[in-house]
Design a protein around this motif. Structure first.
Motif, PDB file in Angstrom:
ATOM      1  N   GLN A  18      -1.753   8.211 -13.630  1.00 13.51           N
ATOM      2  CA  GLN A  18      -0.538   8.295 -13.887  1.00 13.51           C
ATOM      3  C   GLN A  18       0.203   8.693 -14.915  1.00 13.51           C
ATOM      4  O   GLN A  18       0.452   8.619 -16.111  1.00 13.51           O
ATOM      5  CB  GLN A  18      -0.034   6.721 -13.406  1.00 13.51           C
ATOM      6  N   ILE A  25      -8.771   0.262 -12.577  1.00 13.58           N
ATOM      7  CA  ILE A  25      -9.060  -0.832 -11.516  1.00 13.58           C
ATOM      8  C   ILE A  25     -10.181  -1.091 -11.215  1.00 13.58           C
ATOM      9  O   ILE A  25     -10.423  -3.010 -11.533  1.00 13.58           O
ATOM     10  CB  ILE A  25      -8.726  -0.291 -10.243  1.00 13.58           C
ATOM     11  N   PRO A  44      -4.990 -11.712  -7.158  1.00 15.93           N
ATOM     12  CA  PRO A  44      -3.553 -11.257  -7.121  1.00 15.93           C
ATOM     13  C   PRO A  44      -3.897 -10.282  -6.899  1.00 15.93           C
ATOM     14  O   PRO A  44      -4.006  -9.394  -6.667  1.00 15.93           O
ATOM     15  CB  PRO A  44      -2.823 -11.582  -8.193  1.00 15.93           C
ATOM     16  N   GLY A  48      -6.752  -5.306  -7.290  1.00 16.97           N
ATOM     17  CA  GLY A  48      -7.452  -3.912  -7.451  1.00 16.97           C
ATOM     18  C   GLY A  48      -8.929  -4.245  -5.863  1.00 16.97           C
ATOM     19  O   GLY A  48      -9.307  -3.997  -5.037  1.00 16.97           O
ATOM     20  N   LYS A  49      -8.292  -5.390  -5.029  1.00 15.68           N
ATOM     21  CA  LYS A  49      -8.670  -5.590  -3.927  1.00 15.68           C
ATOM     22  C   LYS A  49      -9.161  -5.259  -3.180  1.00 15.68           C
ATOM     23  O   LYS A  49     -10.072  -4.449  -2.168  1.00 15.68           O
ATOM     24  CB  LYS A  49      -7.975  -6.975  -3.358  1.00 15.68           C
ATOM     25  N   SER A  50      -8.434  -3.971  -2.579  1.00 15.90           N
ATOM     26  CA  SER A  50      -8.123  -3.183  -1.182  1.00 15.90           C
ATOM     27  C   SER A  50      -8.944  -1.349  -1.839  1.00 15.90           C
ATOM     28  O   SER A  50      -9.519  -1.226  -1.497  1.00 15.90           O
ATOM     29  CB  SER A  50      -6.414  -2.759  -1.147  1.00 15.90           C
ATOM     30  N   THR A  51      -8.691  -1.232  -3.567  1.00 17.38           N
ATOM     31  CA  THR A  51      -9.840  -0.964  -4.377  1.00 17.38           C
ATOM     32  C   THR A  51     -11.278  -0.613  -3.602  1.00 17.38           C
ATOM     33  O   THR A  51     -11.620  -0.169  -3.790  1.00 17.38           O
ATOM     34  CB  THR A  51      -9.490  -0.159  -5.570  1.00 17.38           C
TER      35      THR A  51
HETATM   36  P1  ADP Z   1      -4.696  -5.751  -4.022  1.00 22.74           P
HETATM   37  O1  ADP Z   1      -5.132  -4.849  -3.010  1.00 22.74           O
HETATM   38  O2  ADP Z   1      -5.433  -6.140  -5.156  1.00 22.74           O
HETATM   39  O3  ADP Z   1      -3.390  -5.720  -3.954  1.00 22.74           O
HETATM   40  P2  ADP Z   1      -4.824  -1.989  -4.982  1.00 22.74           P
HETATM   41  O4  ADP Z   1      -6.187  -2.207  -4.952  1.00 22.74           O
HETATM   42  O5  ADP Z   1      -4.088  -1.939  -3.711  1.00 22.74           O
HETATM   43  O6  ADP Z   1      -4.800  -4.030  -5.201  1.00 22.74           O
HETATM   44  O7  ADP Z   1      -4.176  -1.788  -6.384  1.00 22.74           O
HETATM   45  C1  ADP Z   1      -4.293  -1.952  -7.555  1.00 22.74           C
HETATM   46  C2  ADP Z   1      -3.967  -1.415  -7.883  1.00 22.74           C
HETATM   47  O8  ADP Z   1      -4.071   0.650  -8.147  1.00 22.74           O
HETATM   48  C3  ADP Z   1      -2.357  -1.441  -8.212  1.00 22.74           C
HETATM   49  O9  ADP Z   1      -1.892  -1.711  -9.217  1.00 22.74           O
HETATM   50  C4  ADP Z   1      -2.096  -0.167  -7.347  1.00 22.74           C
HETATM   51  O10 ADP Z   1      -0.488   0.285  -7.982  1.00 22.74           O
HETATM   52  C5  ADP Z   1      -2.630   0.896  -7.888  1.00 22.74           C
HETATM   53  N1  ADP Z   1      -3.398   1.775  -7.370  1.00 22.74           N
HETATM   54  C6  ADP Z   1      -3.344   2.167  -6.020  1.00 22.74           C
HETATM   55  N2  ADP Z   1      -3.811   2.655  -5.536  1.00 22.74           N
HETATM   56  C7  ADP Z   1      -3.164   4.280  -6.181  1.00 22.74           C
HETATM   57  C8  ADP Z   1      -3.102   5.388  -6.114  1.00 22.74           C
HETATM   58  N3  ADP Z   1      -3.721   6.262  -4.976  1.00 22.74           N
HETATM   59  N4  ADP Z   1      -2.763   5.576  -6.669  1.00 22.74           N
HETATM   60  C9  ADP Z   1      -2.484   5.288  -8.022  1.00 22.74           C
HETATM   61  N5  ADP Z   1      -2.634   3.659  -8.167  1.00 22.74           N
HETATM   62  C10 ADP Z   1      -2.758   3.330  -7.203  1.00 22.74           C
END
Ligand code: ADP
Length: 227
Positions: A18, A25, A44, A48-51
């Motif tokens: 960014q 993550i 929480p 990074g759960k979705s990641t």
């Molecule tokens: P969770 O599923 O636990 O809520 P995510 O995996 O969605 O968490 O996101 C983890 C972090 O990575 C968050 O801070 C999110 O803003 C950031 N993030 C997710 N996807 C992107 C992306 N494509 N670009 C930049 N930051 C991202």
């Protein structure tokens, strides 16, 4: 010797850039899921759960380390090969069902099987059986808009496992449901898993459901740790 994991993450790295900043993550994340195992991923929002789920499910490529499915390293495979593995071996369920509105519950579960090359009769039979396992056989011919939220999620789960994947990855699958309905959907999923040997990693904020799974993990400093 330990049984081979159906899915394994080894030293997985995932970061986002960014502006000038690199946000890490996943940072050397290790995780393994065995056949038949149901694991809750509790962390929480923003942890990074979705990641983790997207990387495990080959929707995103890790920046380092690798993901193994059925023992096969996936990092160096082509996009086409990864897509094929994703279609065959991985089932996804999300917080919102993403069912196709113009098709019935049964048809929504048949579609991935038809794409996979199964004859219509066989796909229909399996779809009906899955609806029975999910205890909504009587809803087979209803469209998603005619189903309750809990029923929609049961159909989404049935669709995700229609091609008998190795692993189910679920991102807040009951996050949109009231606690009682969430419990029923979870019961149906557990029953399905017991009879199929499917493994599942399920991100959830619901501590009652997490407590009912085989084990619980969280994300800490980019690593997967036991809770
Ligand atoms: P969770 O599923 O636990 O809520 P995510 O995996 O969605 O968490 O996101 C983890 C972090 O990575 C968050 O801070 C999110 O803003 C950031 N993030 C997710 N996807 C992107 C992306 N494509 N670009 C930049 N930051 C991202």
């Amino acid at each position: 010797m330990m049984a081979q994991a159906v899915i394994e993450l080894r030293q997985v790295e995932r970061h986002y850039v960014q502006g000038e900043r690199k946000i890490s993550i996943l940072n050397g994340a290790d995780f393994a899921l065995s056949r038949g195992e149901m694991v809750a991923l509790v962390a929480p929002s923003g942890a990074g759960k979705s990641t983790l789920l997207h990387t495990a499910g080959l929707l995103e490529r890790p920046d380092g380390g690798d993901v193994f499915l059925g023992g096969r390293a996936c990092g160096r495979l082509s996009d086409d090969q990864r897509t094929a593995i994703r279609r065959n071996d991985i089932g996804f369920v999300y917080q919102f069902h993403h069912l196709l509105p113009e098709f019935s519950a049964l048809e929504n579960i048949m579609l991935p099987q038809l794409v996979h090359g199964l004859p219509k009769a066989e796909a229909g039979e399996r779809a009906a059986q899955l609806l029975d396992y999910m205890q909504i056989g009587h809803r087979a011919n209803h469209r998603p808009s005619e189903l309750s939220g809990g029923e929609q999620q049961r159909v989404a789960i049935a669709r995700a496992v229609a091609n008998a994947p190795l692993v189910l990855l679920a991102d807040e699958p009951t996050g949109n449901l009231d606690p009682t309905t969430a419990g029923y959907v979870f019961d149906a999923l557990s029953a399905l898993m017991k009879q199929s040997g499917l493994a599942a990693l399920i991100a959830t904020h619901n501590h009652d459901l997490a407590a009912r799974m085989d084990r619980r993990v969280t994300l800490k400093d980019g690593k997967v740790v036991s809770l």
